[in-house]
Design an enzyme around this catalytic site. Structure first.
Site, PDB file in Angstrom:
ATOM      1  N   GLU A   1       0.820  -1.213   0.000  1.00  0.00           N
ATOM      2  CA  GLU A   1       0.000   0.000   0.000  1.00  0.00           C
ATOM      3  C   GLU A   1       0.851   1.259   0.000  1.00  0.00           C
ATOM      4  O   GLU A   1       0.486   2.268  -0.608  1.00  0.00           O
ATOM      5  CB  GLU A   1      -0.964   0.006   1.190  1.00  0.00           C
ATOM      6  CG  GLU A   1      -2.117  -0.984   1.066  1.00  0.00           C
ATOM      7  CD  GLU A   1      -1.719  -2.429   1.320  1.00  0.00           C
ATOM      8  OE1 GLU A   1      -0.621  -2.657   1.875  1.00  0.00           O
ATOM      9  OE2 GLU A   1      -2.496  -3.333   0.976  1.00  0.00           O
TER      10      GLU A   1
ATOM     11  N   HIS B   1     -11.265  -6.179   8.643  1.00  0.00           N
ATOM     12  CA  HIS B   1     -12.031  -5.875   7.434  1.00  0.00           C
ATOM     13  C   HIS B   1     -13.238  -5.029   7.806  1.00  0.00           C
ATOM     14  O   HIS B   1     -14.270  -5.089   7.158  1.00  0.00           O
ATOM     15  CB  HIS B   1     -12.515  -7.156   6.735  1.00  0.00           C
ATOM     16  CG  HIS B   1     -11.437  -8.078   6.303  1.00  0.00           C
ATOM     17  ND1 HIS B   1     -10.833  -8.970   7.134  1.00  0.00           N
ATOM     18  CD2 HIS B   1     -10.823  -8.220   5.093  1.00  0.00           C
ATOM     19  CE1 HIS B   1      -9.907  -9.646   6.469  1.00  0.00           C
ATOM     20  NE2 HIS B   1      -9.882  -9.213   5.235  1.00  0.00           N
TER      21      HIS B   1
HETATM   22  C1  LIG Z   1      -1.715  -5.204   3.950  1.00  0.00           C
HETATM   23  C2  LIG Z   1      -2.804  -5.940   3.252  1.00  0.00           C
HETATM   24  N1  LIG Z   1      -3.188  -5.552   2.027  1.00  0.00           N
HETATM   25  C3  LIG Z   1      -4.175  -6.209   1.365  1.00  0.00           C
HETATM   26  C4  LIG Z   1      -4.785  -7.283   1.939  1.00  0.00           C
HETATM   27  C5  LIG Z   1      -5.904  -8.033   1.179  1.00  0.00           C
HETATM   28  N2  LIG Z   1      -5.397  -9.377   0.821  1.00  0.00           N
HETATM   29  C6  LIG Z   1      -5.649 -10.435   1.601  1.00  0.00           C
HETATM   30  S1  LIG Z   1      -4.813 -11.796   1.093  1.00  0.00           S
HETATM   31  C7  LIG Z   1      -4.142 -10.973  -0.219  1.00  0.00           C
HETATM   32  C8  LIG Z   1      -3.230 -11.695  -1.156  1.00  0.00           C
HETATM   33  C9  LIG Z   1      -2.115 -12.365  -0.433  1.00  0.00           C
HETATM   34  O1  LIG Z   1      -1.369 -13.124  -1.315  1.00  0.00           O
HETATM   35  P1  LIG Z   1      -0.166 -14.028  -0.816  1.00  0.00           P
HETATM   36  O2  LIG Z   1       0.700 -13.265   0.103  1.00  0.00           O
HETATM   37  O3  LIG Z   1       0.466 -14.604  -2.031  1.00  0.00           O
HETATM   38  O4  LIG Z   1      -0.845 -15.176   0.049  1.00  0.00           O
HETATM   39  P2  LIG Z   1      -1.931 -16.217  -0.421  1.00  0.00           P
HETATM   40  O5  LIG Z   1      -3.252 -15.621  -0.089  1.00  0.00           O
HETATM   41  O6  LIG Z   1      -1.733 -16.451  -1.885  1.00  0.00           O
HETATM   42  O7  LIG Z   1      -1.672 -17.453   0.364  1.00  0.00           O
HETATM   43  C10 LIG Z   1      -4.563  -9.648  -0.235  1.00  0.00           C
HETATM   44  C11 LIG Z   1      -4.182  -8.655  -1.251  1.00  0.00           C
HETATM   45  C12 LIG Z   1      -4.367  -7.652   3.222  1.00  0.00           C
HETATM   46  N3  LIG Z   1      -4.926  -8.678   3.865  1.00  0.00           N
HETATM   47  N4  LIG Z   1      -3.376  -6.990   3.846  1.00  0.00           N
END
Ligand SMILES: Cc1ncc(C[n+]2csc(CCOP(=O)(O)OP(=O)(O)O)c2C)c(N)n1
Ligand SMILES: Cc1ncc(C[n+]2csc(CCOP(=O)(O)OP(=O)(O)O)c2C)c(N)n1
Ligand SMILES: [Mg+2]
Ligand SMILES: [Mg+2]
Lengths: 338, 321, 338, 321
Positions: free
Chosen positions: B60, B129
């Site tokens: 972000e 959230h």
């Molecule tokens: C700081 C933050 N930004 C955005 C989100 C929304 N969000 C939740 S999971 C995710 C993707 C995460 O991807 P990854 O780190 O590859 O883990 P995965 O879910 O694929 O296991 C996002 C963008 C969040 N939880 N925290």
């Protein structure tokens, strides 16, 4: 007899059973979510092997900062299904008193820390935890898992940087499942994740996270390095998110599933096939394992569902050790209704 | 005119702004292929391509910092932070760069960006959230903070935000994304920034609210036949001080309703403005019906959110005073 | 004739003159600070050569996000002393209306952006600026400078990451002066700074930032790469902070100065010696250069000192394009007195 | 007893806390060799070594996150952010991890750290060495926020913060670091968190203030013979609501003085608490004498800071009402 390397048949069978339980549990939770019994879920399907390998390699003394998609890791480490369901249901038995969304576990007794939603923000905590443990001469290393998306965060940078500067025993394990919600790893970063440690003088290694044997072998080097006090280490485990990002997500918007439940490239199927080929298990064992996993999981959810939610006024607890007048006043005013 | 919900209204307006102004760039996590996790940016990628609709890496600080750089050099970025709870990694960029750029350069640079983010509870999203963090921005001079409470205002405020040459924090009450439909004109129109809306006339008391709480307040007063005037602030910085002071002077009884925690919530500033400017008109205490001063809980979130019972209890207290 | 590579004698002489002016200016500011004429200063002494090299390599179209310790960079790029002093004094001629501390320049007309205090926080802006310029088909690349300490910040990570993912023309130049206030680079990071790009797939190079010829030669490759549209590039220029961190700092607490004004290893002295040896200049030229620099600097401060401060009520301007009722009310209430 | 300034008082207290408790770790930028840019941690490195006094790399997110991890696992970190203006890169860790850890784990983890940081203007530090950002923390349930206004309270509050098992934001008014000396007992003592101090009795009005503004207020009322009671909040979260309400009830005339910008500054919450609880006692508007809603300027900073003239103008308005 060993199925490969140091892996005994018993260990392999145990791993297989736990993978099946994790998978079964995951499927069960998704259906419970559809029925409105559980609020939400981030499925771990497809990532079981690397998670099981981590739990197998870790000592009880090792402290684990897991992330929200680590169901198989908890199960292999011995966390009972009951506690998992209690958290998912947010009932009065939940160790966290129903405060967090499903999958945000904190099993302190099993030397897990606390899962949070903001991606990557547990990583800087690992550095402090490792510092504290070294300072207080506690045994064990600190292990942390996170996704490919998390490697973009500032927290990832901060954590690797500090772990390196203070030469701390932190094992960073990226479960690169190819996606951060809808963003493929190829758009997430232009560098290979296991090489990202170079910016901090931290060695890295990539392992096939969908293969138990390869994961164990790859992790061995990393664990040895960190346990020897040489400093942090970064492992990138290539794996695959088989389902949607979460129960709120619709992956059809952005991708075609490349691995599906039970297909030949499903990591559990791969282990199954290997063990079948080596004669460690047979097809009736597989059937009974799956059947008993299903029975256990079904029964457990049934049981835990009947546990009532926490006292409603408990939402005012634990903001501080002692509530301030503000929480006390708000508790009084709220009087248990909306 | 079309009967649409807030997501549709925002999506349509974004699409049109992009259509009429090439400087508009949409960026954020999952805003492209996925169309945003709430679908507010749906189809924009197909229509405008990946140079203008950018799926960013998960950072972000980087999203907001990059948007700020774009805005300083001629573009009009509309950045999305997926949930307001995840805006804090960008807080330094917002407070120290974006809010202060025009000032620190003596007006020679400005940062005309829009930062959209869904906020508030009611979706069983737990601690991370559900937050309503508007206070963090309202305390920050240099920012403009708006929040629509319906599909009409969503479109009008977005157009106004687009026209501003300064950074706008655009808070979208996610609970209302799909729960209300309204007739929204096809032509572009503006909802003035800094102007509250009087949603209902009334004589006995004034209820000041905004964003996610507006429908709750309206339903409550209507159902209970409360003779209250209801004010929807719409802009939180700068607040419509005239509307606030007039309300206090007219009825002498004021209640503020918001979802954010009470302590230094926006209600505090409303109380303070009245205590400064209309003290002699007050016939009763100014009561705040707000979220509690606790993190947002997962179980019992309905208890956290101000609802009919809590609002009516304040109404009755104020009326009986 | 060329003193080395593509560097003509005229260019070398110009560079030398500007280095001397920068040094003279820096010394003058410090003494003005002691007398209470100027509020504060972060001396650039010791870092002149890399800064001059950057300005020599940059085109007018190139956009520069400099940091607070880049005095020689501004001078070589042609910013008049008058404007520099106006900012340092915060007078009514200051382009920024006296809003920022000394050394926090913003010379838009010279294609500089705006300097801020929070270390590293300009870096993510460079990415957006580069994106905007590519999108609007503007000529020129984006160049940014920062210290070794800045490489620890989250902003550094964010900026390199995004510049790489979007393949943007940003040239990142770290002026590694060995210290972040009292923290030596050896404690700041365990990796070599020019290798930090590896985490993002960004190439890097280390140059001797205290040697003009070496700096120019090293920068050439970096500029060529970025100008060719190949993406971002990271340069680490080894240099040395000759003085205190700032006029508020007392380096005796934590270090022994290794390079001092006029010593053999002073970068300006090194250029001087080279030019002397090659017969490009002689000692009388040196003397007159220094004398005229001093005269120019002294005179200019004298002149700018007489300019009054900005109108006091101007502190309420430029919060927004149009002040809101809040600023207008506060302006009325303030009524120009404390 | 020794006559010392605030820096000396903090330094002495840190040294003693480290001496008596091995779990105390000091970390931050330049806190070691340099002893902190304001010398608050002077000599601690010599005395306790670099395992306990840690010069960190330049990353506030990392400092605060690391301190939080230490605190969760048995240590008592006292982290320094060099200027409060530079705390924002750590804002996500503070708001989303530190403030919510106890809550989200059902009380099974806690984060007993102290985060010290110098704040406020008056040192010609411009936009980025002058901010008073207390509101950002006071709005955040889970944090405790204190600010001493003198060397005595500095020691007492630091000891109390040390004893707390929850995170404490410890705001040090840098302008007062060396400008006042006071007699400070050699023995350790506590200044209760959550309790305001009445610095002066008075009947005509109540002035509520804290931190950097306390000496300004005291000098002003003394010099002008104002018959005001003066309250130093000392703790900003949780505020001493009883002291605030009593003051309003006693004199009916309240002024709040702080350096932070007015909009949603701490004064807003004070006004709101009074407007909620003591409206009938009020004889005059509650006035706020505060920093302006602008970034902190470099030139004319004396204009930004509330001073005698602005305070007296509010006093006179309130008394004449
Ligand atoms: C700081 C933050 N930004 C955005 C989100 C929304 N969000 C939740 S999971 C995710 C993707 C995460 O991807 P990854 O780190 O590859 O883990 P995965 O879910 O694929 O296991 C996002 C963008 C969040 N939880 N925290
Ligand atoms: C985010 C932030 N944290 C802390 C500071 C205080 N500070 C000012 S300069 C500095 C050291 C910077 O070192 P470096 O990046 O190497 O640049 P140099 O000053 O050596 O040129 C510090 C810690 C700051 N300005 N910004
Ligand atoms: Mg992933
Ligand atoms: Mg440096």
């Amino acid at each position: 007899m060993a199925i490969a390397g140091n892996l005994s048949n018993e260990q392999a069978i145990q791993a297989y059973k736990n993978a099946v339980i994790a998978r079964t549990l995951d499927i069960k939770i998704i259906s419970a979510q559809r029925q409105g019994i559980i609020g939400f879920h981030v499925p771990a399907q497809g990532q079981e092997m690397i998670q099981i390998a981590i739990a197998m390699m870790a000592d009880n003394d090792d402290l684990i900062f897991a992330y929200y998609r680590d169901l198989a890791l908890y199960i292999q480490r011995g966390v009972p299904l009951s506690l998992i369901f209690d958290q998912m249901l947010g009932n009065s038995n939940d160790l966290q008193k129903g405060r967090q969304m499903p999958d945000h576990f904190s099993f302190k007794e099993f030397n897990f820390s606390s899962v949070q939603s903001p991606v990557g923000s547990h990583l800087p905590l690992t550095v402090g935890a490792a510092y504290a443990r070294r300072y207080t001469k506690k045994k064990g290393i600190v292990i942390t898992t996170f996704g490919d998306g998390a490697t973009s965060t500032s927290d990832f940078h901060a954590a690797l940087h500090m772990a390196s500067v203070f030469n701390l025993p932190v094992l960073f394990i990226c479960e690169n499942n190819g996606w951060a919600i809808s963003v493929p790893t190829s758009k997430q970063t232009k560098a290979e994740i296991y090489k990202k440690g170079t910016a901090y003088g931290i060695p890295g290694k990539r392992v096939d996270g969908n293969d138990l044997i390869a994961s164990l072998a790859g992790l061995q080097e990393a664990f040895d390095y960190v346990r020897a006090g040489k400093g942090p280490y970064l492992v990138e485990a290539l794996t695959y998110r088989m389902g949607p990002h979460s129960t709120s997500d619709d992956p059809k918007k952005y991708r075609v599933d490349e691995i599906t439940d039970g297909s030949e490239n499903d990591p559990i199927r791969r282990l199954e096939n290997l063990m079948l080929k080596m004669g460690v298990i047979d097809s009736s064992f597989i059937q009974s394992t799956k059947a008993s996993a299903k029975e256990e999981v079904d029964k457990m959810l049934e049981e835990r569902m009947s546990i009532p939610p926490p006292e409603s006024s408990s939402i005012f607890d634990d903001v501080y050790e002692e509530p301030s007048w503000i929480q006390e006043e708000e508790r009084r005013d709220s009087d248990g209704s909306d | 005119m079309a009967l649409i919900n807030m997501v549709q209204s925002l999506n349509k307006t974004l699409e049109e702004l992009m259509g009429k102004d090439e400087r508009v760039i949409v960026l954020g996590e999952d805003v492209g292929r996925d169309g945003g996790v709430f679908r507010v940016t749906d189809n924009l990628l197909n229509k405008y391509g990946d140079e203008r609709v950018i799926d960013t890496p998960l950072n972000e600080l980087a999203i907001v910092g990059m948007a700020a750089g774009m805005a300083m050099y001629g573009l009009k970025p509309i950045a999305e932070v997926q949930f307001q709870d995840y805006i804090f990694p960008a807080f330094d960029q917002i407070v120290n760069n974006i809010a202060k750029m025009r000032y620190r350069t003596g007006g020679r640079f400005n940062v005309p960006l829009i930062l959209r983010t869904p906020y508030g509870g009611g979706v069983r999203g737990g601690l991370y959230h559900s937050q309503s963090g508007e206070s963090y921005f309202v305390h920050t001079a240099g920012l403009t903070v708006v929040t629509p409470s319906n599909p009409f205002d969503a479109r009008g405020l977005l157009v106004s935000a687009y026209k501003k040459n300064d950074p706008v924090i655009f808070l979208e009450p996610k609970r209302l994304y799909r729960s209300i439909k309204a007739e929204v004109p096809d032509d572009m129109f503006e909802v003035d920034i800094g102007k509250a809306a009087k949603l209902k006339e009334g004589d006995d008391l004034s209820i000041i609210t905004y964003g996610s709480m507006v429908p709750t307040v309206m339903t409550t007063v209507e159902k209970n036949n409360v003779n209250a005037e209801v004010i929807d602030l719409r802009t939180l910085l700068p607040m419509d001080v005239d509307a606030i002071v007039q309300a206090a002077k007219k009825t002498g009884r004021v209640i503020v309703v918001h979802e954010a925690p009470r302590t230094l919530g926006v209600g505090a500033e409303i109380s303070a403005l009245i205590a400064e400017r209309a003290i002699d008109s007050l016939l009763a205490p100014i009561l705040r019906v707000t979220g509690y001063d606790i993190p947002f809980p997962y179980t019992h979130e309905e208890l956290y959110l101000p609802g009919e019972k809590r609002i009516m209890s304040a109404v009755n207290r104020v009326l009986a005073y």
